[in-house]
Structure formats: structure tokens, C-alpha cells
Design a protein around this motif. Structure first.
Motif, mmCIF file in Angstrom:
data_model
loop_
_atom_site.group_PDB
_atom_site.id
_atom_site.type_symbol
_atom_site.label_atom_id
_atom_site.label_comp_id
_atom_site.label_asym_id
_atom_site.label_seq_id
_atom_site.Cartn_x
_atom_site.Cartn_y
_atom_site.Cartn_z
ATOM 1 N N LYS A 382 -7.344 1.461 -3.757
ATOM 2 C CA LYS A 382 -7.048 1.645 -2.344
ATOM 3 C C LYS A 382 -5.710 1.010 -1.972
ATOM 4 O O LYS A 382 -4.957 1.540 -1.145
ATOM 5 C CB LYS A 382 -8.163 1.037 -1.494
ATOM 6 N N HIS A 383 -5.400 -0.157 -2.578
ATOM 7 C CA HIS A 383 -4.104 -0.799 -2.312
ATOM 8 C C HIS A 383 -2.956 0.084 -2.775
ATOM 9 O O HIS A 383 -1.926 0.213 -2.079
ATOM 10 C CB HIS A 383 -4.046 -2.148 -3.005
ATOM 11 N N MET A 384 -3.096 0.681 -3.976
ATOM 12 C CA MET A 384 -2.032 1.557 -4.498
ATOM 13 C C MET A 384 -1.834 2.766 -3.582
ATOM 14 O O MET A 384 -0.706 3.150 -3.279
ATOM 15 C CB MET A 384 -2.386 2.013 -5.914
ATOM 16 N N ARG A 385 -2.953 3.349 -3.140
ATOM 17 C CA ARG A 385 -2.840 4.516 -2.267
ATOM 18 C C ARG A 385 -2.194 4.131 -0.939
ATOM 19 O O ARG A 385 -1.391 4.882 -0.374
ATOM 20 C CB ARG A 385 -4.239 5.116 -2.039
ATOM 21 N N LEU A 386 -2.550 2.930 -0.446
ATOM 22 C CA LEU A 386 -1.958 2.464 0.800
ATOM 23 C C LEU A 386 -0.446 2.303 0.655
ATOM 24 O O LEU A 386 0.333 2.646 1.546
ATOM 25 C CB LEU A 386 -2.616 1.140 1.227
ATOM 26 N N SER A 387 -0.022 1.772 -0.494
ATOM 27 C CA SER A 387 1.429 1.602 -0.733
ATOM 28 C C SER A 387 2.138 2.944 -0.767
ATOM 29 O O SER A 387 3.229 3.099 -0.210
ATOM 30 C CB SER A 387 1.643 0.848 -2.051
ATOM 31 N N MET A 388 1.488 3.941 -1.442
ATOM 32 C CA MET A 388 2.109 5.272 -1.522
ATOM 33 C C MET A 388 2.212 5.899 -0.132
ATOM 34 O O MET A 388 3.238 6.488 0.216
ATOM 35 C CB MET A 388 1.282 6.170 -2.452
#
Length: 456
Positions: A382-388
Motif C-alpha cells: 500500500k505504501h508503494m502504491r501510495l508513492s506511485m
């Protein structure tokens, strides 16, 4: 001269035989209270004595087959109660009693009353097993009918607290001996029945003499127990004490502590079955023994009419053998039931959830670690998707466009100005640049010149 031609002349032996027959057939068995005198314990094992009161005395004999069961020590001057057959000793023509049972006079009278009431209530069916209720498999509340200051209530509370503290206890206080105690016990049982607030009821007290425990032999108490629809455990005295309340109750416990254990034990079903089987065996034993004693009495009566002393002793020996075989049979059945109970207990122990607790704990730890790892992986995803998404949002953000040298003009209401005809001369507008905001006033719309008013 006497006229004896039409009279039948008896021999002395014929007279004594007829007198003996009349005595034994008319009076049969009697209960007699009196003082012992002239007591002799013969080397053969038989006892010979006289029973007397202030006005009369009678000769007595008690054969060794009967005197073995006597629990008191006979002595001259001792007051006793006896059960005897009326007879006549033909060789001397002496009127005598053949004693079958002997007890202390005080306890003997109570014992006689006990036996008479027991026979009456048993004939009415109050002791029949068809009326007995099983104890509940799950007990939340236990009622106790006993003295609030006696040792019995302390023992019961201690056992329940130790074995199952969640069980609620309701005490119905009452006297357990003395005048008026039987009525109080019966009233307490009826009160528990009317309130209908307990799952099972313990009725009892600590040990004592026959007189101390007599309240639990009173007919009013026995009938109150029989009338009560709440399952009742009778716990009166010690293991050797047996009251009429024990026979009518749904279950008998040897002591108050045992009653508490019975109602709080996790193996209640098996123990109930064991207690029921033991009680049934005891009642069958008493019934069989009573029948054998009655048969023995009939044999003795028939044989005594012919005076066959040797045959009488043989029948007594045969009765002793039957009694021994019955006791051995009862003992074997008791041991078998005990073995069955042991096997059931082992099976219960083998099936105990405690055996699977260790593996369950290990599995729980593994699942906990796996859950934490999955949560961390999910959180990282979820953190990676939020960054993207933040990067993509930044690409289309007007702030990024402004940062590349562009600006945004807004009118006084904050609306973005897209065309020249959206403003008029003198309007104050705001211009947003990368590092702040400018305030300007429209002075010429034709060439787009404006007068800078302020900077923020």
C-alpha cells in the motif's frame, strides 16, 4: 375315685409340646424391653439370661448364630430391647424367649420405630427408583438445607469453592436436631421448591448418634423430599449412617463434603451412575437379606415345632453361607463397577483437551507470525502504491506547471481567468507564481498591461 374313662390322659411331654405349639403359633415374634440378669455366655457360643422389670422376669436364650451381630456388650443390669420368638423349653416345661436381635434400649426403641416407618414408606412406594430424578448435567446454583452454623455448611462451601467457584450457593437455614427441627427441615424443602431458584438441593448435616440424626428419619421430612421436584442429594452424618431421607432422596452422599463434590465434579454423569448402582446394590442386598431372614424365620419356626436342634443349627449354617455368598457377590459387583468407573475415567482423561493444548499453542504462534508478515507485506504494498499515486498526481498538478514558469490568474472571487473578456477595467486580480502570489489591477485590456498592486 376320678372318672377317667372318657377323658384323654396326657403325658407330661405331650402337654409341654402342646403348650409350646400354642405359644409359638399365637405369639410368634415379639419386641421386649427389660433389664438383663443372670447372664451366662456358654462355651458353645450361646447366651443365656433373664429379662426382668419391677414385677416379672422371663428366661431367654440367644444362639451364637444371632448373637454375632449384637453390637453392645450384654451385662447384668443393662437395659436392652430384644426381638424374640416366644417358646417353651420342653424338657423342663420352662417358658422362655429365643432372642433374635438385641440392642441398647434407648437406641433400640428408635431403631424399632425406624424399621416400622421404613417398612411402611417402602410399602407405599416412596423408595421406588422409578420416582428418582437424575442430577442435572450442568449446575449453576445449589441449595443447602442445613444449620447455618454447623460443620456441614462449612465443608460444603469449602468443597464448592475449591472445585467450582462459579456455582452459586443458596442456604435455607434450619435446625437439624431437637424439637421442631423436622418441621423446619420440611418447611425449608418446600420453600426451595416454591422459589424454584436452584438446580439441585443438598439436605443434610454432620454426623452424630441415632438420636442426633433422628430428624431426618421423621415422616414429614421423608414426604417433603418425595414431594419436591428439585433433584435432592441426601447427605446426613458419616458414611456408616443411613437415614430414611437417604432412601427417598434422588441421590445419597456419604457425607456433606461428598455431596458437594458430587454436584461440582466434571465427571458427574459417571459418578451418578456409580452411586446409583451402589445404592441399587445396597437396596437389593437389604431386600434379599430381609427375604432370607424371613425364610430363615419360617424354617426355624417349622423346625422348632419338631424340636430338631441339629437341623436348626444346619439351617443357621446354611443361612450364614448364603449371607456370605451374597456379600461376596455384592463385593464382586462393586469391584466390577469400580473397574468400569476407572476405565471411563481413563477414557475421559485420554480425551482431555489438555493433551492438544501444546500443539495448539505452537500452531497459534505460527499463525500469529504469518499474520504479522502478511500485514507487513500488505502495508508495504500500500505504501508503494501510495508513492506511485503521489508521483502521478504531482505530474498533473498545476503547481508543477507553475514551477516551470507558468502562472495562474484569478479574479476577486478566486475563479481562474481564462479570457480577457472575463475582467473589466479596474478589477483587482491575483496572480499565483511558483514562490508566491501577486496582486494586480486591470488598467488596459487591449494590450494586456496591468498595474502591479501588491505581492504576497
Amino acid at each position: 375315685m376320678f372318672n377317667t374313662q372318657k377323658q384323654h390322659i396326657l403325658k407330661v411331654s405331650e402337654l409341654t409340646k402342646k403348650a409350646r405349639f400354642l405359644l409359638e403359633s399365637e405369639l410368634s415374634v415379639v419386641w421386649l424391653s427389660g433389664e438383663i440378669s443372670n447372664f451366662i455366655a456358654a462355651s458353645s457360643g450361646h447366651w443365656y439370661l433373664s429379662l426382668k422389670d419391677a414385677k416379672s422376669q422371663v428366661r431367654c436364650a440367644m444362639f451364637k448364630g444371632n448373637n454375632r451381630t449384637v453390637q453392645i456388650r450384654p451385662a447384668n443390669g443393662k437395659q436392652v430391647l430384644v426381638k424374640a420368638r416366644v417358646s417353651l423349653y420342653e424338657p423342663r416345661g420352662d417358658f422362655q424367649l429365643i432372642i433374635e436381635q438385641m440392642t441398647d434400649a434407648g437406641e433400640g426403641l428408635l431403631q424399632q420405630k425406624y424399621e416400622q416407618l421404613k417398612a411402611q414408606l417402602q410399602a407405599e412406594g416412596l423408595f421406588d427408583h422409578g420416582y428418582k430424578q437424575p442430577l442435572p448435567s450442568h449446575i449453576n446454583t445449589v441449595g443447602v438445607v442445613t444449620s447455618p452454623t454447623g460443620a456441614a455448611i462449612h465443608d460444603i462451601l469449602h468443597v464448592l469453592q475449591r472445585r467450582n467457584p462459579s456455582i452459586e450457593v443458596i442456604i435455607y437455614p434450619t435446625l437439624v436436631q431437637g424439637e421442631g427441627s423436622a418441621q423446619q427441615i420440611a418447611d425449608a424443602i418446600y420453600t426451595a421448591y416454591e422459589r424454584d431458584e436452584v438446580d439441585a438441593l443438598i439436605v443434610g448435616r454432620g454426623g452424630g448418634s441415632l438420636e442426633d440424626l433422628w430428624s431426618f428419619n421423621e415422616e414429614i421430612v421423608v414426604r417433603a423430599i418425595f414431594d419436591c421436584d428439585i433433584p435432592i442429594v441426601s447427605a446426613v452424618g458419616h458414611e456408616v449412617d443411613t437415614c430414611l431421607s437417604d432412601f427417598v432422596a434422588d441421590m445419597r452422599a456419604p457425607t456433606p463434603s461428598a455431596a458437594a463434590e458430587l454436584l461440582s465434579n466434571d465427571k458427574a454423569v459417571q459418578i451418578r451412575q456409580f452411586q446409583t448402582l451402589t445404592q441399587q446394590a445396597q437396596l437389593r442386598f437389604e431386600s434379599t437379606l430381609h427375604r432370607l431372614r424371613h425364610a430363615l424365620h419360617q424354617y426355624q419356626h417349622r423346625l422348632s415345632r419338631l424340636n430338631p436342634i441339629a437341623q436348626l443349627r444346619l439351617q443357621q449354617q446354611h443361612a450364614d453361607e448364603l449371607r456370605g455368598r451374597l456379600l461376596q457377590s455384592l463385593k464382586d459387583k462393586y469391584q466390577y463397577q469400580q473397574h468400569v468407573l476407572t476405565l471411563v475415567a481413563q477414557r475421559l482423561q485420554h480425551a482431555s483437551p489438555a493433551r492438544n493444548m501444546a500443539s495448539a499453542r505452537v500452531k497459534q504462534v505460527d499463525l500469529t507470525h504469518a499474520l504479522k508478515s502478511a500485514m507487513l507485506r500488505h502495508q508495504d504494498s500500500k505504501h508503494m502504491r501510495l508513492s506511485m499515486l503521489a508521483q502521478n498526481l504531482n505530474v498533473v498538478s498545476p503547481l508543477a506547471t507553475i514551477a516551470r514558469g507558468y502562472s495562474i490568474a484569478r479574479d476577486a472571487s478566486g475563479k481562474i481567468i481564462r479570457r480577457v473578456d472575463e475582467v473589466t477595467m479596474g478589477d483587482v486580480i491575483s496572480v499565483q507564481v511558483s514562490d508566491g502570489e501577486l496582486k494586480a489591477q486591470i488598467c488596459d485590456k487591449s494590450n494586456g498591461h496591468s498595474q502591479l498592486a501588491s505581492r504576497t
